[in-house]
Write a protein that holds these residues in place. Structure first.
Motif, PDB file in Angstrom:
ATOM      1  N   THR A   1      -7.762   4.399   4.600  1.00  0.00           N
ATOM      2  CA  THR A   1      -7.188   3.469   3.626  1.00  0.00           C
ATOM      3  C   THR A   1      -6.362   2.390   4.319  1.00  0.00           C
ATOM      4  O   THR A   1      -6.471   1.199   4.000  1.00  0.00           O
ATOM      5  N   THR A   2      -5.537   2.816   5.271  1.00  0.00           N
ATOM      6  CA  THR A   2      -4.688   1.861   5.976  1.00  0.00           C
ATOM      7  C   THR A   2      -5.518   0.833   6.730  1.00  0.00           C
ATOM      8  O   THR A   2      -5.299  -0.388   6.591  1.00  0.00           O
TER       9      THR A   2
ATOM     10  N   LEU B   1      -7.335  -1.725   4.507  1.00  0.00           N
ATOM     11  CA  LEU B   1      -6.493  -2.668   3.774  1.00  0.00           C
ATOM     12  C   LEU B   1      -5.610  -3.532   4.668  1.00  0.00           C
ATOM     13  O   LEU B   1      -4.988  -4.486   4.186  1.00  0.00           O
TER      14      LEU B   1
ATOM     15  N   LEU C   1       0.859  -1.183   0.000  1.00  0.00           N
ATOM     16  CA  LEU C   1       0.000   0.000   0.000  1.00  0.00           C
ATOM     17  C   LEU C   1       0.891   1.227   0.000  1.00  0.00           C
ATOM     18  O   LEU C   1       1.784   1.355   0.849  1.00  0.00           O
TER      19      LEU C   1
ATOM     20  N   ILE D   1       3.568  -1.219   3.937  1.00  0.00           N
ATOM     21  CA  ILE D   1       2.809   0.028   3.904  1.00  0.00           C
ATOM     22  C   ILE D   1       3.826   1.151   3.796  1.00  0.00           C
ATOM     23  O   ILE D   1       4.746   1.250   4.618  1.00  0.00           O
TER      24      ILE D   1
ATOM     25  N   ASN E   1       0.365   5.028   0.532  1.00  0.00           N
ATOM     26  CA  ASN E   1      -0.528   6.124   0.930  1.00  0.00           C
ATOM     27  C   ASN E   1       0.079   7.434   0.456  1.00  0.00           C
ATOM     28  O   ASN E   1       0.822   8.101   1.179  1.00  0.00           O
TER      29      ASN E   1
END
Length: 255
Positions: free
Chosen positions: A117-118, A121, A82, A134, A84
């Motif tokens: 979002t974190t 997911l 991910l 991440i 961000n």
């Protein structure tokens, strides 16, 4: 199995460059953005290199993000990374002159959008386990104050602390967490910050040889492709032309 990376804010700047870099390496992409035409065009271009899914969604909208992530097709179930990236600065005036709506937008995007979002997911990243990552895009503004940084700098300080704390919570899962903290970078980010003022934008970068989005994309790619046992905690980078300003002193007040 082909790796999949989820990138927020992919329609310009760091996000777009990062999507291109990972597409070159054959990673599958899930890309988010608010501007449908731009996102559709990018997805169409990169689909010639890899499998791409575009999500027209605003990270500030929790319900929309929940729905979008819940609807990911099975081919994107296994998520390795991910990024961000979605974030912004609005204005650079002193705090007494700032618009509270701009402050709200920065907090909602840079903090709450990243949080949503974190969290949404995390189950997919934990399910991947060892080697999942991440990567949160912070800023040197979260480390070093400067006039006009106020709320923007505060949101990026949150990103740094949130990332460190997240690392603690994910101990034993194999999921890595990194914050990259760029300094002076040339991208649409600054044009947005200055309300479209091209002259102010140009003056910011004149003669400075700033970092480019492709430089950040290459850095992100390097971080996310480290061996699974290596975690890059925090990575700060600036152009050679930039350094830390000295402490300012106002000597005009007497009494």
């Amino acid at each position: 199995m082909t790796s999949t990376v989820f990138i927020t804010g992919a329609t310009s700047g760091f996000g777009e460059a990062t999507a291109r870099r990972f597409a070159e390496a054959g990673w599958k992409l899930v890309l988010t953005g608010r501007r449908k035409e731009r996102l559709d065009a990018l997805c169409a271009e990169l689909s010639a290199k890899t499998e791409v899914l575009g999500l027209v969604v605003d990270v500030r909208d929790r319900q929309a993000m929940e729905a979008a992530i819940a609807s990911l097709p099975p081919s994107f179930d296994t998520l390795q990374a991910l990024v961000n990236n979605a974030g912004l600065a609005l204005g650079a005036d002193p705090a007494p002159q700032c618009d509270l709506d701009d402050w709200d937008t920065m907090v909602d995007t840079n903090i709450k959008g990243l949080m949503y979002t974190t969290r949404l997911l995390l189950p997919r990243l934990i399910a991947h386990g060892r080697g999942a990552s991440i990567l949160n895009v912070g800023s040197v503004a979260g480390n070093y104050p400067y006039p006009g940084s106020h709320v923007y700098g505060g949101t990026k300080a949150f990103v740094g602390q949130f990332s460190l704390s997240l690392r603690c919570d994910l101990r034993g899962t194999g999921v890595r967490v990194t914050t990259i903290e760029p300094g002076l970078c040339e991208s649409e980010f600054s044009l947005v910050r200055f309300g479209g003022d091209q002259a102010r934008y140009d003056a910011t970068y004149a003669g400075a040889e700033p970092i480019q989005p492709q430089d950040i994309a290459e850095t992100i790619f390097w971080v996310l492709n480290q061996p699974a046992h290596v975690n890059i905690n925090t990575l700060e980078l600036m152009p050679v032309s930039q350094d830390w300003a000295g402490f300012a002193i106002d000597r005009s007040v007497k009494g």
